[in-house]
Design a protein around this motif. Sequence first.
Motif, PDB file in Angstrom:
ATOM      1  N   VAL A 151      -6.558   8.063  13.074  1.00  0.00           N
ATOM      2  CA  VAL A 151      -7.025   7.826  11.708  1.00  0.00           C
ATOM      3  C   VAL A 151      -5.889   7.821  10.697  1.00  0.00           C
ATOM      4  CG1 VAL A 151      -8.419   8.801   9.836  1.00  0.00           C
ATOM      5  CG2 VAL A 151      -9.344   8.701  12.160  1.00  0.00           C
ATOM      6  N   TYR A 152      -4.907   8.709  10.879  1.00  0.00           N
ATOM      7  CA  TYR A 152      -3.863   8.851   9.857  1.00  0.00           C
ATOM      8  C   TYR A 152      -2.653   7.956  10.087  1.00  0.00           C
ATOM      9  CZ  TYR A 152      -6.599  12.914   8.485  1.00  0.00           C
ATOM     10  OH  TYR A 152      -7.626  13.728   8.074  1.00  0.00           O
ATOM     11  N   HIS A 153      -2.641   7.212  11.197  1.00  0.00           N
ATOM     12  CA  HIS A 153      -1.622   6.171  11.344  1.00  0.00           C
ATOM     13  C   HIS A 153      -1.865   5.114  10.265  1.00  0.00           C
ATOM     14  CE1 HIS A 153       1.064   3.198  12.872  1.00  0.00           C
ATOM     15  NE2 HIS A 153       0.113   2.414  13.386  1.00  0.00           N
ATOM     16  N   ARG A 154      -0.813   4.568   9.724  1.00  0.00           N
ATOM     17  CA  ARG A 154      -0.892   3.616   8.610  1.00  0.00           C
ATOM     18  C   ARG A 154      -1.495   4.262   7.368  1.00  0.00           C
ATOM     19  NH1 ARG A 154      -2.993  -2.271  10.784  1.00  0.00           N
ATOM     20  NH2 ARG A 154      -1.617  -2.535  12.568  1.00  0.00           N
TER      21      ARG A 154
ATOM     22  N   SER B  78       1.543   3.281   2.446  1.00  0.00           N
ATOM     23  CA  SER B  78       1.017   3.281   1.091  1.00  0.00           C
ATOM     24  C   SER B  78       1.984   2.581   0.143  1.00  0.00           C
ATOM     25  CB  SER B  78       0.773   4.719   0.615  1.00  0.00           C
ATOM     26  OG  SER B  78       0.552   4.761  -0.777  1.00  0.00           O
ATOM     27  N   LEU B  79       1.499   1.585  -0.579  1.00  0.00           N
ATOM     28  CA  LEU B  79       2.342   0.899  -1.558  1.00  0.00           C
ATOM     29  C   LEU B  79       2.774   1.846  -2.667  1.00  0.00           C
ATOM     30  CD1 LEU B  79       0.450  -2.509  -1.908  1.00  0.00           C
ATOM     31  CD2 LEU B  79       2.470  -2.005  -0.521  1.00  0.00           C
ATOM     32  N   ILE B  80       1.949   2.836  -2.952  1.00  0.00           N
ATOM     33  CA  ILE B  80       2.290   3.824  -3.984  1.00  0.00           C
ATOM     34  C   ILE B  80       3.480   4.661  -3.541  1.00  0.00           C
ATOM     35  CG2 ILE B  80       1.453   5.843  -5.242  1.00  0.00           C
ATOM     36  CD1 ILE B  80      -1.376   4.661  -4.981  1.00  0.00           C
ATOM     37  N   ILE B  81       3.429   5.171  -2.316  1.00  0.00           N
ATOM     38  CA  ILE B  81       4.523   5.989  -1.790  1.00  0.00           C
ATOM     39  C   ILE B  81       5.784   5.152  -1.646  1.00  0.00           C
ATOM     40  CG2 ILE B  81       5.296   7.388   0.152  1.00  0.00           C
ATOM     41  CD1 ILE B  81       3.085   8.646  -1.583  1.00  0.00           C
ATOM     42  N   GLN B  82       5.646   3.938  -1.169  1.00  0.00           N
ATOM     43  CA  GLN B  82       6.809   3.059  -0.995  1.00  0.00           C
ATOM     44  C   GLN B  82       7.467   2.749  -2.340  1.00  0.00           C
ATOM     45  OE1 GLN B  82       5.137  -0.256   1.123  1.00  0.00           O
ATOM     46  NE2 GLN B  82       5.110   0.811   3.093  1.00  0.00           N
ATOM     47  N   LEU B  83       6.644   2.543  -3.356  1.00  0.00           N
ATOM     48  CA  LEU B  83       7.182   2.266  -4.696  1.00  0.00           C
ATOM     49  C   LEU B  83       7.958   3.465  -5.233  1.00  0.00           C
ATOM     50  CD1 LEU B  83       7.286   0.250  -7.054  1.00  0.00           C
ATOM     51  CD2 LEU B  83       5.186   1.303  -7.925  1.00  0.00           C
ATOM     52  N   LEU B  84       7.460   4.658  -4.960  1.00  0.00           N
ATOM     53  CA  LEU B  84       8.131   5.870  -5.446  1.00  0.00           C
ATOM     54  C   LEU B  84       9.394   6.175  -4.646  1.00  0.00           C
ATOM     55  CD1 LEU B  84       5.010   8.152  -6.022  1.00  0.00           C
ATOM     56  CD2 LEU B  84       6.369   6.982  -7.768  1.00  0.00           C
ATOM     57  N   LEU B  85       9.367   5.898  -3.351  1.00  0.00           N
ATOM     58  CA  LEU B  85      10.504   6.228  -2.493  1.00  0.00           C
ATOM     59  C   LEU B  85      11.645   5.215  -2.564  1.00  0.00           C
ATOM     60  CD1 LEU B  85       8.951   7.622   0.817  1.00  0.00           C
ATOM     61  CD2 LEU B  85      10.156   8.882  -0.967  1.00  0.00           C
TER      62      LEU B  85
ATOM     63  N   HIS C  80       5.552  -5.255   5.004  1.00  0.00           N
ATOM     64  CA  HIS C  80       5.111  -4.662   6.279  1.00  0.00           C
ATOM     65  C   HIS C  80       3.663  -4.179   6.138  1.00  0.00           C
ATOM     66  CE1 HIS C  80       5.753  -1.840   9.869  1.00  0.00           C
ATOM     67  NE2 HIS C  80       4.543  -1.550   9.403  1.00  0.00           N
ATOM     68  N   ALA C  81       3.409  -3.384   5.093  1.00  0.00           N
ATOM     69  CA  ALA C  81       2.068  -2.829   4.894  1.00  0.00           C
ATOM     70  C   ALA C  81       1.037  -3.921   4.629  1.00  0.00           C
ATOM     71  CB  ALA C  81       2.096  -1.831   3.739  1.00  0.00           C
ATOM     72  N   LEU C  82       1.407  -4.901   3.815  1.00  0.00           N
ATOM     73  CA  LEU C  82       0.465  -5.976   3.490  1.00  0.00           C
ATOM     74  C   LEU C  82       0.138  -6.820   4.717  1.00  0.00           C
ATOM     75  CD1 LEU C  82       1.856  -7.085   0.020  1.00  0.00           C
ATOM     76  CD2 LEU C  82      -0.270  -5.850   0.468  1.00  0.00           C
TER      77      LEU C  82
ATOM     78  N   GLN D 248      -4.011   2.111   4.845  1.00  0.00           N
ATOM     79  CA  GLN D 248      -4.352   2.866   3.640  1.00  0.00           C
ATOM     80  C   GLN D 248      -3.325   2.583   2.536  1.00  0.00           C
ATOM     81  OE1 GLN D 248      -5.481   7.005   4.679  1.00  0.00           O
ATOM     82  NE2 GLN D 248      -5.716   6.267   6.786  1.00  0.00           N
ATOM     83  N   LEU D 249      -3.460   1.414   1.932  1.00  0.00           N
ATOM     84  CA  LEU D 249      -2.483   0.935   0.950  1.00  0.00           C
ATOM     85  C   LEU D 249      -2.384   1.812  -0.287  1.00  0.00           C
ATOM     86  CD1 LEU D 249      -3.207  -2.917   0.963  1.00  0.00           C
ATOM     87  CD2 LEU D 249      -1.339  -1.719   2.108  1.00  0.00           C
ATOM     88  N   LEU D 250      -3.456   2.521  -0.634  1.00  0.00           N
ATOM     89  CA  LEU D 250      -3.482   3.270  -1.890  1.00  0.00           C
ATOM     90  C   LEU D 250      -3.452   4.780  -1.681  1.00  0.00           C
ATOM     91  CD1 LEU D 250      -6.091   1.128  -3.856  1.00  0.00           C
ATOM     92  CD2 LEU D 250      -3.596   0.951  -3.858  1.00  0.00           C
ATOM     93  N   TRP D 251      -3.065   5.223  -0.484  1.00  0.00           N
ATOM     94  CA  TRP D 251      -2.949   6.672  -0.244  1.00  0.00           C
ATOM     95  C   TRP D 251      -1.930   7.250  -1.205  1.00  0.00           C
ATOM     96  CZ3 TRP D 251       0.536  10.428   0.859  1.00  0.00           C
ATOM     97  CH2 TRP D 251       0.071  11.589   1.458  1.00  0.00           C
TER      98      TRP D 251
END
Length: 339
Positions: free
Chosen positions: A53-56, A61-68, A101-103, A113-116
């Motif tokens: 379940v928690y893979h991907r 997450s685009l949010i985490i990727q944007l911050l990192l 990658h995520a998209l 889970q794009l918005l995690w």
Amino acid sequence: MDSVTQILLGSAVGYATLGNKLGRKSLLVGAAFGTLPDLDVLINFGGDVENFVYHRSFSHSLIIQLLLSPLIAWLIAKMHWTKSVSLTRWSVAIFLIMGTHALLDTFTVYGTQLLWPVSNYPFGISSVFIIDPMYSLPLLLAFIALCFTRLQPYATKINTAALVLSSLYLTWSLAAKWHIDNKIQHALTNKMIAFKQFESTPSPFNTLLWRAVATTEQGHYEIYASIFDSVNEVDIRFYKTENHVLNLLDDDQRIALLQNFTKGLYGVYQQEQSYVFSDLRMGLEGFYVFSFEIAKPFENNIELSDFRQLQNRPPLNRASLVFKRITDPYVNLSLIHTE
């Protein structure tokens, strides 16, 4: 998508954003960061169900990727060979490599889970199979071409062409899915079949033959339809399941996780001395990739099991039938008898 395709996409995006500054080094940068989100498979989230379940999730997450991305860019900028690229450009490039990658993963059925952590909803368009050579081939050819020095004057055009062709294929997959869903809906209506949940997915390695699942209270329908099928040639077979068993079990977070992640497209089966929860979206009847032993009969009752994942992959020796079924509606892909 598969790891090789993600490496190729990352390389292409890396070259598109950094190629004029780093040259062929940008291919390696793209490959590395194109792989990074999938390294979450190395994390043990607590058990087989949780790992499923928690893979991907956070890594996709685009949010985490944007911050990192700015932080990663800041660390990279400390290396001597990266000085020709500005910090802002590094940040944008890294975000685009990981974000694409995520998209791309959202085009498969698994769930991303794009918005995690704002939302743990697993987005899944389900218009391409996890491995699709038609999508990957342009990116592979471009990657090979860009490795040759004598083709460098044409590198940007080659890379752009590959990205355009692969994107056009994704567009085609959306059109194919709309066409197939419409055809299957007509076939189900003609047979007066009512259902609760429905999802269609491409069969392995192509977008011409599709498999769909439609669930009911008593079981589910497994459906095969080719782009070339008429409505009357759509293959629909019913399989009974034991989903009512879940009502007999004590509340368990893992069951709720599985029900939510599969979006209701699941089946419970009794196999020998255990009950098995299967994700109906991936695999085929009798051979579902993600199946978990959830309970066992005990005296006159049922008790929870350890939720271990079962090895239940479809047989590879029937892969050739998939391609025969594309043009021949009389090819039977079912491995077990219907009731």
